[in-house]
Design an enzyme around this catalytic site. Structure first.
Site, short mmCIF file in Angstrom:
data_model
loop_
_atom_site.label_atom_id
_atom_site.label_comp_id
_atom_site.label_asym_id
_atom_site.label_seq_id
_atom_site.Cartn_x
_atom_site.Cartn_y
_atom_site.Cartn_z
N TYR A 102 40.59 33.73 30.66
CA TYR A 102 39.36 34.44 30.98
C TYR A 102 38.16 33.71 30.40
O TYR A 102 37.11 33.60 31.03
CB TYR A 102 39.42 35.88 30.45
CG TYR A 102 40.44 36.73 31.17
CD1 TYR A 102 40.15 37.32 32.39
CD2 TYR A 102 41.70 36.93 30.62
CE1 TYR A 102 41.10 38.09 33.05
CE2 TYR A 102 42.66 37.71 31.27
CZ TYR A 102 42.35 38.28 32.48
OH TYR A 102 43.30 39.03 33.13
N ASN A 125 39.29 42.40 41.97
CA ASN A 125 39.46 41.51 43.11
C ASN A 125 40.11 42.29 44.27
O ASN A 125 41.21 42.79 44.12
CB ASN A 125 40.34 40.33 42.70
CG ASN A 125 40.77 39.45 43.86
OD1 ASN A 125 40.17 39.47 44.92
ND2 ASN A 125 41.82 38.70 43.63
N CYS A 133 43.87 36.06 41.47
CA CYS A 133 43.52 36.62 40.16
C CYS A 133 44.72 36.62 39.21
O CYS A 133 44.55 36.68 38.00
CB CYS A 133 42.94 38.02 40.31
SG CYS A 133 43.93 39.15 41.29
N HIS A 134 45.93 36.49 39.75
CA HIS A 134 47.13 36.44 38.91
C HIS A 134 47.17 35.15 38.09
O HIS A 134 47.92 35.06 37.12
CB HIS A 134 48.40 36.58 39.77
CG HIS A 134 48.57 35.50 40.80
ND1 HIS A 134 47.95 35.58 42.03
CD2 HIS A 134 49.26 34.34 40.78
CE1 HIS A 134 48.27 34.50 42.73
NE2 HIS A 134 49.06 33.72 41.99
N GLU A 160 54.99 30.31 41.72
CA GLU A 160 54.14 29.14 41.87
C GLU A 160 54.61 27.97 41.01
O GLU A 160 54.34 26.82 41.33
CB GLU A 160 52.68 29.49 41.57
CG GLU A 160 52.10 30.40 42.63
CD GLU A 160 50.62 30.67 42.45
OE1 GLU A 160 49.99 30.09 41.53
OE2 GLU A 160 50.08 31.46 43.24
#
Length: 175
Positions: A102, A125, A133-134, A160
């Site tokens: 962040y 979001n 946003c993850h 991912e």
């Protein structure tokens, strides 16, 4: 003129996803139980996934879940405050398979002391997964809040990283 909203629901490895369009442009992707999920009435009429603009969204989501797509290429209508939109614009800059804190996101916005405000905007979001946003984590590298739930956040990040890719439903199953 009031925009025309419509929505559809598709299956995913993370549970049903509600896709919302405003005047034919994707403006929402919500998970079941998601924090800050608008009331169903705000989504407009339910349509089948074959109606525009949903087929291309569904195709790209299926490719993402299969591990074949690392960056979405869809027109989006991000509805929020100017600050929220600036945060969301930065989210799509986070490379696939990587995370930012962040604080790093706040610094990239030129507001290094705004990590809490960035966190709040991140949590609101409206187009999860596609606007990733993850990929935002705590300063220590720990998993912090995620509107879709920490379990889903961890699973998306593992997907991912290639560690535990979910089985993607066949494209036909998404309709």
């Amino acid at each position: 003129m009031t925009p025309i909203k419509q929505h559809t629901v598709v299956d995913s490895p993370y549970g049903p996803l509600t896709l919302v369009a405003s005047d034919g442009v994707l403006c929402g992707l919500y998970m079941v139980g998601q924090r800050h999920r608008p009331a169903e009435e705000a989504f407009g009429a339910r349509v089948c996934a074959e109606e525009e603009p949903f087929p291309e969204v569904v195709r790209q989501l299926a490719a993402y879940f299969a591990g074949d797509l690392t960056r979405f290429d869809l027109p989006l209508r991000m509805e929020g405050t100017p600050f929220q939109r600036s945060v969301w614009d930065q989210l799509v800059q986070i490379p696939y398979g990587q995370t930012w804190s962040y604080g790093e996101l706040a610094a990239r916005l030129g507001k290094p002391n705004a990590s809490r405000a960035v966190g709040l905007a991140n949590g609101k979001n409206p187009i999860g997964i596609i606007v990733p946003c993850h990929r935002v984590i705590g300063a220590s590298g720990g998993m912090t809040g995620y509107g879709g739930g920490l379990d889903r956040k961890v699973r998306l990040l593992r997907h991912e990283s290639g560690k535990a890719a979910p089985a993607a439903p066949a494209a036909e199953a998404l309709f």
